[in-house]
Design an enzyme around this catalytic site. Structure first.
Site, PDB file in Angstrom:
ATOM      1  N   GLY A  46       0.837  -1.194   0.000  1.00  0.00           N
ATOM      2  CA  GLY A  46       0.000   0.000   0.000  1.00  0.00           C
ATOM      3  C   GLY A  46       0.869   1.238   0.000  1.00  0.00           C
ATOM      4  O   GLY A  46       2.056   1.174   0.335  1.00  0.00           O
ATOM      5  N   GLN A  51       2.698   9.915   2.117  1.00  0.00           N
ATOM      6  CA  GLN A  51       4.064   9.386   2.232  1.00  0.00           C
ATOM      7  C   GLN A  51       5.002   9.929   1.158  1.00  0.00           C
ATOM      8  O   GLN A  51       6.214   9.841   1.303  1.00  0.00           O
ATOM      9  CB  GLN A  51       4.041   7.852   2.152  1.00  0.00           C
ATOM     10  N   CYS A  91       5.376  -0.391   7.852  1.00  0.00           N
ATOM     11  CA  CYS A  91       5.152   0.838   7.089  1.00  0.00           C
ATOM     12  C   CYS A  91       6.432   1.220   6.361  1.00  0.00           C
ATOM     13  O   CYS A  91       7.516   1.216   6.954  1.00  0.00           O
ATOM     14  CB  CYS A  91       4.734   1.964   8.029  1.00  0.00           C
ATOM     15  N   LEU A  92       6.296   1.595   5.092  1.00  0.00           N
ATOM     16  CA  LEU A  92       7.458   2.012   4.305  1.00  0.00           C
ATOM     17  C   LEU A  92       8.088   3.286   4.880  1.00  0.00           C
ATOM     18  O   LEU A  92       9.261   3.555   4.632  1.00  0.00           O
ATOM     19  CB  LEU A  92       7.046   2.244   2.848  1.00  0.00           C
ATOM     20  N   HIS A 134      -4.680   1.276   7.648  1.00  0.00           N
ATOM     21  CA  HIS A 134      -3.350   1.880   7.777  1.00  0.00           C
ATOM     22  C   HIS A 134      -3.205   3.095   6.843  1.00  0.00           C
ATOM     23  O   HIS A 134      -2.708   4.150   7.244  1.00  0.00           O
ATOM     24  CB  HIS A 134      -2.320   0.787   7.456  1.00  0.00           C
ATOM     25  N   HIS A 138      -2.771   7.340   7.401  1.00  0.00           N
ATOM     26  CA  HIS A 138      -1.778   8.247   6.799  1.00  0.00           C
ATOM     27  C   HIS A 138      -2.458   9.531   6.326  1.00  0.00           C
ATOM     28  O   HIS A 138      -1.921  10.624   6.498  1.00  0.00           O
ATOM     29  CB  HIS A 138      -1.096   7.582   5.597  1.00  0.00           C
TER      30      HIS A 138
HETATM   31  O1  GNR Z   1       3.857  -2.560   2.634  1.00  0.00           O
HETATM   32  C1  GNR Z   1       3.137  -2.446   3.624  1.00  0.00           C
HETATM   33  N1  GNR Z   1       2.774  -3.554   4.298  1.00  0.00           N
HETATM   34  C2  GNR Z   1       1.808  -3.562   5.302  1.00  0.00           C
HETATM   35  C3  GNR Z   1       1.716  -4.692   6.095  1.00  0.00           C
HETATM   36  C4  GNR Z   1       0.774  -4.756   7.090  1.00  0.00           C
HETATM   37  C5  GNR Z   1      -0.091  -3.697   7.279  1.00  0.00           C
HETATM   38  C6  GNR Z   1       0.011  -2.562   6.518  1.00  0.00           C
HETATM   39  C7  GNR Z   1       0.942  -2.486   5.527  1.00  0.00           C
HETATM   40  S1  GNR Z   1       1.044  -1.069   4.537  1.00  0.00           S
HETATM   41  C8  GNR Z   1       2.736  -1.102   4.092  1.00  0.00           C
HETATM   42  C9  GNR Z   1       3.052  -0.006   3.090  1.00  0.00           C
HETATM   43  C10 GNR Z   1       2.814   1.351   3.726  1.00  0.00           C
HETATM   44  O2  GNR Z   1       3.575   1.877   4.483  1.00  0.00           O
HETATM   45  N2  GNR Z   1       1.699   1.938   3.453  1.00  0.00           N
HETATM   46  O3  GNR Z   1       1.385   3.104   4.008  1.00  0.00           O
HETATM   47 NI    NI Z   2       2.491   3.187   5.884  1.00  0.00          NI
END
Ligand code: GNR
Ligand code: NI
Length: 168
Positions: A46, A51, A91-92, A134, A138
């Site tokens: 996602g 971001q 989260c990235l 999630h 953001h």
């Molecule tokens: O890549 C992502 N993996 C993930 C795993 C479990 C719950 C949420 C996520 S989202 C994350 C990418 C991201 O930071 N999206 O905002």
């Molecule tokens: Ni995230």
């Protein structure tokens, strides 16, 4: 297409409240394509516009094995939440940190517009259901680690600082 620069926690721009999308023209289409390239390259399941320092109500997701099921959510709203999610999230914008967040629903229904402005509704559980919650956070300026205990947040801050030193 282009890979966009990702903001990293604790960058205060991650706390910006996103504004509704009103223009579905070529600029938005290019942003969506660039976000998709950025998400697939990371790789992530996602990505919220927040971001990449664009404060519009837009996020994308793709939980497919082959990375060929891109979902685009514009001006999204969760209209139903049910149960309790048991999955860890990451989260990235907070690389290397994974934890469970209390209060996540097991299944959500989200109403949003697609990339052409057409309304749709989707019910999702599992990783996609969690990802939707999630990403919506953001757009509200919330990063998942902010839901964790103070002790955990202090440990995360230390670990991120250490990782930052290593990558210099
Ligand atoms: O890549 C992502 N993996 C993930 C795993 C479990 C719950 C949420 C996520 S989202 C994350 C990418 C991201 O930071 N999206 O905002
Ligand atoms: Ni995230």
């Amino acid at each position: 297409m282009a890979i966009l620069n990702l903001l990293h926690f604790p960058d205060e721009r991650l706390h910006t409240l996103a504004q509704p999308v009103t223009d579905f023209g070529p600029e938005l289409q290019r942003l969506i394509d660039d976000m998709a390239e950025t998400m697939y390259a990371a790789p992530g399941v996602g990505l919220a516009a927040t971001q990449v320092d664009v404060h519009k109500q837009l996020f994308i997701a793709d939980v497919s094995e082959e990375n060929n099921r891109l979902l685009v959510f514009i001006n999204p709203k969760i209209t139903r939440r049910e149960g309790e999610c048991e999955l860890e999230e990451g989260c990235l914008s907070v690389p290397g940190i994974y934890d469970k967040v209390a209060g996540r629903a097991r299944e959500v229904t989200v109403e949003a517009l697609d990339r052409h402005g057409k309304p749709f509704s989707l019910t999702a559980d599992g990783l996609l259901g969690l990802c939707i919650q999630h990403e919506l956070d953001h757009l509200l300026g919330k990063v998942f680690v902010e839901y964790l205990s103070r002790l955990k947040q202090e440990r995360i801050a230390k670990k991120l600082k250490k990782n930052q030193r290593k990558s210099m």
